[in-house]
Design an enzyme around this catalytic site. Structure first.
Site, short mmCIF file in Angstrom:
data_model
loop_
_atom_site.label_atom_id
_atom_site.label_comp_id
_atom_site.label_asym_id
_atom_site.label_seq_id
_atom_site.Cartn_x
_atom_site.Cartn_y
_atom_site.Cartn_z
N ARG A 131 17.23 37.03 77.10
CA ARG A 131 17.25 35.86 76.22
C ARG A 131 18.66 35.41 75.88
NH1 ARG A 131 12.62 37.62 71.75
NH2 ARG A 131 11.05 38.33 73.26
N LYS A 185 0.95 44.45 78.62
CA LYS A 185 1.50 44.13 77.31
C LYS A 185 0.59 43.08 76.65
CE LYS A 185 5.35 41.27 75.70
NZ LYS A 185 6.70 40.77 76.04
N GLU A 225 13.95 48.10 76.32
CA GLU A 225 13.69 46.77 76.87
C GLU A 225 14.74 45.80 76.37
OE1 GLU A 225 10.66 43.00 76.30
OE2 GLU A 225 9.92 44.99 75.75
#
Length: 215
Positions: free
Chosen positions: A51, A135, A47
């Protein structure tokens, strides 16, 4: 643009290894050696969080040059994020929360989605859209293993990947729960190891997580 590959499911992403690494990349040059290091340690589902300005280029590099890895995009918050991730070669998406618009965008883009939830209402919203692999974020701050235990009653048909405050030391507490398939954690890719190019350390950290797998 990368060559299209067969779609995967969120459950397949979760079941591949006990830990999904949560990766923040600031340098495209680190993407491929880091991915090789994680794969060498038995971790294939990667993952890469959206960002940093370099994130999409990193996803594209991994998708193109590390076919043994399955790269996904984290911090997917909008339709535009989902579309950009898919164009870069991501095969799954992870979001910090959930909206129906993000869910639809991921379906349209062919991305398996692990949406973030922290409340019962959010779980119900995701279930209404057909999502049952979720999640739990931020896991420790939102209630930790105790909350997941409480959810196992009303949400008996939901499987979780707790992320946020999860470490090698507390991961077993989560993985012992029947409604937890895997956890997400950033400790597999420490910033100092990345900066130093210490890929052997990252491989070792990935190998260390294999002992967390439930038998």
């Amino acid at each position: 643009m990368t060559t299209p590959t067969a779609p995967i499911t969120a459950l397949q992403v979760m079941q591949d290894a006990p830990v999904i690494p949560v990766i923040v990349l600031h340098d495209v040059a680190h993407a491929v050696p880091m991915a090789h290091a994680l794969v060498a340690g038995g971790v294939r589902m990667l993952e890469v969080t959206l960002r940093t300005p370099q994130a999409l280029a990193c996803i594209e590099a991994i998708a193109r040059e590390v076919p043994e890895a399955v790269v996904g995009a984290g911090t997917v918050r909008s339709k535009a994020d989902a579309q950009a991730a898919a164009r870069a070669g991501a095969r799954f998406a992870v979001s910090p929360g959930y909206t129906s618009a993000v869910g639809q965008a991921c379906r349209d883009a062919g991305l398996a989605l692990l949406p973030g939830v922290a409340t019962g209402s959010e779980i119900m919203m995701a279930q209404e859209d057909g999502l049952t692999q979720l999640k739990f974020f931020p896991a420790m701050q939102a209630g930790g293993p105790a909350l997941l235990k409480a959810w196992s009653g009303p949400f008996f048909d939901v499987q979780f990947c707790p992320t946020g405050g999860v470490t090698l030391h507390n991961a077993p507490d989560f993985l012992a729960l029947p409604n937890v398939v895997c956890v997400g954690g950033s400790w597999l890719v420490p910033a100092d190891a990345m900066a130093a190019g210490d890929w052997g350390r990252i491989t070792q950290l990935a190998q260390d997580t294999q002992g967390l797998r439930r038998t």
